[in-house]
Write a protein that holds these residues in place. Structure first.
Motif, short mmCIF file in Angstrom:
data_model
loop_
_atom_site.label_atom_id
_atom_site.label_comp_id
_atom_site.label_asym_id
_atom_site.label_seq_id
_atom_site.Cartn_x
_atom_site.Cartn_y
_atom_site.Cartn_z
N TRP A 133 25.45 -23.71 13.24
CA TRP A 133 24.52 -23.94 12.35
C TRP A 133 23.15 -24.09 13.40
O TRP A 133 22.18 -23.18 12.96
N ILE A 134 23.27 -24.35 14.45
CA ILE A 134 22.09 -24.35 15.43
C ILE A 134 21.81 -22.87 16.12
O ILE A 134 20.76 -22.40 16.00
N TRP A 135 23.08 -22.23 16.16
CA TRP A 135 22.94 -20.97 16.77
C TRP A 135 22.42 -19.90 15.59
O TRP A 135 21.61 -19.08 16.04
N GLY A 136 22.77 -20.28 14.26
CA GLY A 136 22.04 -19.61 13.25
C GLY A 136 20.71 -19.59 13.18
O GLY A 136 19.97 -18.97 12.76
N LEU A 137 20.36 -20.73 13.52
CA LEU A 137 18.81 -21.18 13.26
C LEU A 137 18.04 -20.30 14.40
O LEU A 137 16.95 -19.81 13.97
N ALA A 138 18.57 -20.23 15.47
CA ALA A 138 18.03 -19.36 16.63
C ALA A 138 18.08 -17.76 16.12
O ALA A 138 17.19 -17.11 16.48
N LEU A 139 19.21 -17.45 15.70
CA LEU A 139 19.44 -16.14 15.26
C LEU A 139 18.11 -15.90 14.15
O LEU A 139 17.72 -14.70 14.24
N LEU A 140 18.10 -16.67 13.04
CA LEU A 140 16.98 -16.30 12.02
C LEU A 140 15.72 -16.21 12.87
O LEU A 140 14.88 -15.15 12.66
N LEU A 141 15.32 -16.88 13.81
CA LEU A 141 14.06 -17.01 14.38
C LEU A 141 13.85 -15.80 15.34
O LEU A 141 12.95 -15.18 15.42
N THR A 142 15.13 -15.37 16.00
CA THR A 142 15.06 -14.24 16.91
C THR A 142 14.78 -12.91 16.10
O THR A 142 13.96 -12.16 16.37
N LEU A 143 15.56 -12.86 14.87
CA LEU A 143 15.51 -11.74 14.16
C LEU A 143 14.01 -11.58 13.43
O LEU A 143 13.55 -10.64 13.27
N ARG A 144 13.41 -12.75 13.15
CA ARG A 144 12.00 -12.93 12.63
C ARG A 144 11.16 -12.36 13.46
O ARG A 144 10.22 -11.62 13.33
N HIS A 145 11.21 -12.81 14.76
CA HIS A 145 10.34 -12.59 16.04
C HIS A 145 10.57 -10.86 16.26
O HIS A 145 9.44 -10.32 16.28
N GLY A 146 11.58 -10.48 15.95
CA GLY A 146 11.88 -9.01 16.31
C GLY A 146 11.57 -8.58 17.81
O GLY A 146 11.53 -9.30 18.77
#
Length: 343
Positions: free
Chosen positions: A144-157
């Motif tokens: 879950w924590i890595w998933g949050l970081a994944l969403l933020l990473t993809l959002r930043h681009g």
């Protein structure tokens, strides 16, 4: 007086039968509570291990630098970013599953502390089931924590040029939540002697989730938007399949730890990972390929790179296969542990 005392004497069995404290109530409770208690203790001990916090922070750090690495390609930067991010979670999840299972059961067998549990009316199958459920919860929290970081990473681009503006909400709310979680965990460890890894996981689950939702609710220009604006169903489906792959590897590591030591369990889990990724391709159309842990069914990033989609039918089919295969591994673990001498 005789009637009242007789009523009190007669009320004792009635209260026992209603409250479940008599022999029958104890029997029914014994069959339910050991698995839950073992799972709770296993999860608590797993997230208290320093290796859990180390791998958790390593995964977050790698996800944070993936946009910079993806910027060195000549094209399809966002697709490479997705590939790197999912690969980071997959590899870190494999190591976390192996270490968690090895330290959960293997070390208890080596130190003979497992005898304290088996001395109680707890079967070895119940012990393994409780261990797996605790490991699953610990892995799910990291996922879950890595998933949050994944969403933020993809959002930043991927920043195409050094002059490209950075995503302020992602850096301020996402990065700020990470820093705040680390500082709070350090302060509680320093002042109250609380476990730093356990407090870090707790703060990342709460503060990290709140910070991610807040960041996704703002566009790069700090204007309000729906949190679902930047969510991609294919990415969420791929991440869910990665969680199932982590649970399968956790079951394999738990089965290996019933007979092997810590380092051998890590090696066996790594072997399962490698066989699962390339074994089906090597086996071809041979009949024995169905017995292999075909992790390619759960690793769908290649299909996403080619423009594919994760439909509900595919998600259900792959999840059903993973559940059945994980159940088979746990059955094998029970068979191996049943004849293991832990004395």
């Amino acid at each position: 007086m005789r009637r009242s005392s007789g009523a009190r004497r007669g009320s004792i069995p009635a209260e026992r039968s209603r409250g479940g404290t008599g022999p029958r109530g104890m029997t029914s409770t014994t069959h339910r509570t050991p698995v839950i208690a073992i799972a709770s203790n296993t999860c608590t001990e797993a997230i208290r291990q320093p290796i859990h916090a180390i791998l958790l922070l390593i995964g977050i750090g790698l996800l944070a630098v993936n946009p910079l690495v993806s910027a060195f390609t000549l094209g399809d930067d966002d697709l490479l970013l997705l590939e790197l991010a999912l690969s980071t979670i997959f590899v870190c999840g494999m190591f976390l599953a192996a270490f968690t299972a090895a330290l959960s059961l293997g070390e208890e067998i080596r130190r003979h502390t497992v005898l304290a549990v088996l001395a109680k009316p707890v079967s070895r199958a119940a012990l393994l089931l409780g261990k797996f459920l605790g490991i699953a919860v610990a892995l799910a929290s990291a996922w879950w924590i890595w998933g949050l970081a994944l969403l933020l990473t993809l959002r930043h681009g991927v920043p195409m040029r050094p002059t490209d503006p950075l995503d302020g909400p992602v850096l301020a709310l996402g990065g700020g939540g990470l820093v705040l979680s680390i500082l709070l965990a350090f302060a509680e460890n320093w002042r109250r002697r609380r476990s730093f890894p356990a407090r870090l996981v707790r703060h990342l689950l709460t503060i990290g989730t709140a910070g991610t939702i807040a960041a996704l609710s703002l566009d790069p220009e700090w204007r309000w938007q729906s949190p679902a604006t930047d969510l991609d169903g294919n990415v969420l489906g791929a991440a869910l399949l990665l969680l199932e792959a982590m649970l399968l590897l956790g079951a394999a590591a738990l089965a290996a730890s019933t007979r092997l030591g810590t380092m051998a369990t890590l090696a066996a889990t790594g072997a399962v990972f490698l066989v699962g990724m390339v074994g089906a391709s090597i086996a071809g159309s041979a009949a024995w390929r169905h017995a292999l842990p075909n992790l390619q069914l759960l690793w769908v990033s290649d299909g996403l790179l080619r423009g594919g989609e994760i439909t509900a039918r595919v998600l259900i089919a792959q999840s059903a296969w993973c559940a059945a295969y994980t159940g088979g591994i746990l059955a094998l673990a029970v068979a191996l542990f049943r004849t293991r001498d832990v004395g």
